[in-house]
Design an enzyme around this catalytic site. Structure first.
Site, short mmCIF file in Angstrom:
data_model
loop_
_atom_site.label_atom_id
_atom_site.label_comp_id
_atom_site.label_asym_id
_atom_site.label_seq_id
_atom_site.Cartn_x
_atom_site.Cartn_y
_atom_site.Cartn_z
N HIS A 173 10.49 51.78 27.87
CA HIS A 173 11.29 52.90 27.33
C HIS A 173 12.72 52.79 27.84
CE1 HIS A 173 10.98 57.21 25.67
NE2 HIS A 173 12.22 56.77 25.56
N ASP A 176 12.26 57.78 18.55
CA ASP A 176 12.59 58.37 19.86
C ASP A 176 14.04 58.84 19.94
OD1 ASP A 176 11.88 59.05 22.63
OD2 ASP A 176 13.43 57.60 23.10
N ASP A 228 12.61 55.67 30.58
CA ASP A 228 13.47 56.39 29.63
C ASP A 228 14.94 56.28 30.07
OD1 ASP A 228 14.41 57.84 27.49
OD2 ASP A 228 13.54 59.75 28.10
N GLY A 252 19.64 62.97 29.21
CA GLY A 252 19.28 61.60 29.59
C GLY A 252 19.83 61.18 30.94
N HIS A 282 7.20 59.67 27.69
CA HIS A 282 7.70 60.64 28.67
C HIS A 282 6.95 61.98 28.70
CE1 HIS A 282 9.87 61.91 25.09
NE2 HIS A 282 10.83 61.03 25.22
N ASN A 308 17.38 54.06 18.68
CA ASN A 308 18.35 55.12 18.31
C ASN A 308 19.78 54.74 18.69
OD1 ASN A 308 17.78 55.39 21.07
ND2 ASN A 308 18.17 57.59 21.06
N ASN A 340 15.66 64.94 28.48
CA ASN A 340 14.73 65.51 27.50
C ASN A 340 13.51 64.61 27.36
OD1 ASN A 340 13.66 67.08 25.52
ND2 ASN A 340 15.03 66.38 23.89
N LEU A 351 19.45 50.89 25.32
CA LEU A 351 20.51 49.93 25.68
C LEU A 351 21.83 50.23 24.97
CD1 LEU A 351 18.35 46.68 25.78
CD2 LEU A 351 19.32 47.91 27.73
N HIS A 363 7.98 60.57 20.61
CA HIS A 363 8.76 61.51 21.43
C HIS A 363 8.26 62.89 21.04
CE1 HIS A 363 12.81 63.30 22.73
NE2 HIS A 363 12.33 64.23 21.94
ZN LIG Z 1 12.41 60.52 23.98
#
Ligand SMILES: [Zn+2]
Length: 437
Positions: A66, A158, A311, A330, A238, A100, A284, A69, A185
């Site tokens: 997870h 995600d 994550d 994050g 997560h 994402n 989150n 980048l 997610h």
């Molecule tokens: Zn997530």
């Protein structure tokens, strides 16, 4: 010619073969050549580098499934180069790159672009997760088969949940045919409703809007019910609440192929620990109550959790300097994965071998990665050497972003060598070279 290495006298922890023994590991031609005691007596010394691993732990390179980048599109936060450098520093040799980005990775061509970019710039292996929906917009199903053909090993929207039950049904059916897993997610956005930290007394005392536990568990419940009919494979990313752990446990008891992941911050910190307005503690799902933290730790100890993943979610300092409610969600995690997860061993919740499983073989099996997370003879020599006693207080990170609540905290247990494909990438916290990927 590729160098040969003899990693001598370390405690070898390889969950893929239930191996926990003080022994030697011989690396040759980029692969694990032999594991056994007193190999030096039998191995020709010419061109052999002996690495003294006495007092250290030797395990398959860590697999973090997870990781954000940020490339393409958000290179001010992280790149494939800087994110994988952080991975190498943290002992992680394979990362799963989340889709994402800007634009999202939602076609085979974009999957191929990530692979090519990684080949040119990355410091560790990069596996790619493709988007579930076109542009991650939650409407049309993305071309999963096309992405799978280009090497995508999982699919996820995600950052957001798979938007509708119908879309989850569709992506599960397609992914099942491909033998790949959907990573979810779990978040019901109508229940999150603009919240920024865990719903409860800690949010009330800070005057911040809360995110209830049900935001996660309602979505997990939806997905598990769909999975009951469609079959296929779901990975719950997560997990932060006691409720979702219970759903995962029951789904497993019912024989469904559901795997679960917990992040170090969620089993280390609680909402009441958050310093006022420090957005480096905002992520989150959010840090939950002390009871949830305990439930996660118990579930990890009980074997209900399959994977520890970070994550890793970099955001540049200017974004995280905003007030808590306005800053993005994050935190980074690649460089603190080893010490935070090793704390579970020190707390008596995990054996060293079970810990190794959760950060190596467990995640590799979850994604169906056949050449990661194991030191079996013949496997690519992705190896991490850990000093479980080493204490460091990180004052900076290799990641391009520094959004971590663990900056400046004393952390025990660190990777001291990272090897990818039989080449040393990091040694004693210093970048040594780039592997041939
Ligand atoms: Zn997530």
């Amino acid at each position: 010619m590729t160098a040969r290495f003899l990693i001598e006298g370390g405690r070898v922890l390889d969950a893929s073969q239930s191996l926990d023994a003080v022994t030697d590991v011989l690396i040759a031609n980029g692969r694990v050549a032999e594991i056994g005691p007193a190999l030096r007596a039998r191995v020709p010394s010419e061109g052999l580098r002996v690495i003294d691993a006495r007092g250290l732990w030797v395990l398959p390179g860590l697999v973090d499934i997870h990781v954000h980048l940020r490339e393409p599109g958000r290179e001010d936060d992280e790149t494939l180069a800087t994110g994988t450098l952080a991975a190498a520093m943290g002992g992680v040799t394979t990362v799963l790159s989340m889709p994402n980005t800007l634009p999202p990775v939602d076609t085979g061509e974009k999957v191929r672009w990530i692979h090519e970019r990684a080949k040119a710039t990355a410091h560790v292996r990069v596996q790619v997760a493709g988007a579930v929906s076109v542009a991650q917009a939650g409407e049309a199903l993305a071309p999963l088969t096309d992405m799978n053909d280009q090497g995508a090993v999982a699919f996820t929207d995600d950052g957001r949940p798979v938007a509708t039950a119908q879309l989850m049904r569709q992506c599960l059916e397609t992914a099942q045919a491909l033998g790949t897993r959907i990573i979810e997610h779990c978040e019901d956005l109508s229940l999150t409703n603009g919240g920024c930290m865990n719903e409860g007394p800690a949010a009330v005392s800070r005057g911040l809007k809360g995110i209830p536990n049900t935001s996660e568990s309602v979505l997990a419940s939806r997905d598990i019910e769909i999975l009951r009919r469609t079959k296929g494979k779901i990975h719950l990313a997560h997990i932060s609440t006691a409720e979702t752990i219970l759903l995962l446990k029951r789904a497993k008891e019912d024989g469904l192929d559901v795997t679960g992941e917990v992040c170090p911050h969620h089993f280390t910190l609680a909402d009441e620990d958050i310093p006022d307005q420090d957005a480096n503690w905002k992520m989150n799902p959010p840090l939950r109550s002390r009871d949830d933290v305990e439930a996660l730790r118990e579930a990890i100890a009980d074997g209900i959790v399959d994977v520890i993943a970070t994550d890793h979610a970099p955001h540049s300092p200017d974004k995280k300097q905003k007030p808590f409610a306005q800053a993005p969600f994050g935190i980074i995690g690649l460089e603190t994965l080893v010490p935070l997860s090793l704390a579970l061993v020190r707390a008596g919740l995990l054996t060293p071998l079970r810990w190794a499983h959760l950060v190596t073989h467990g995640p590799a099996v979850t994604l169906g990665l056949k050449t990661a997370g194991s030191l079996r003879v013949g496997m690519p020599a992705d190896v991490t050497v850990v000093d479980p006693a080493l204490e460091r207080r990180p004052a900076t990170f290799a990641s391009k972003s520094h959004n971590s609540p663990f900056m400046g905290r004393n952390l025990q247990g660190h990777a001291v060598m990272t090897m990818v494909g039989g080449g040393i990438v990091m040694e004693q916290g210093v970048l040594v070279g780039r592997p041939v990927l």
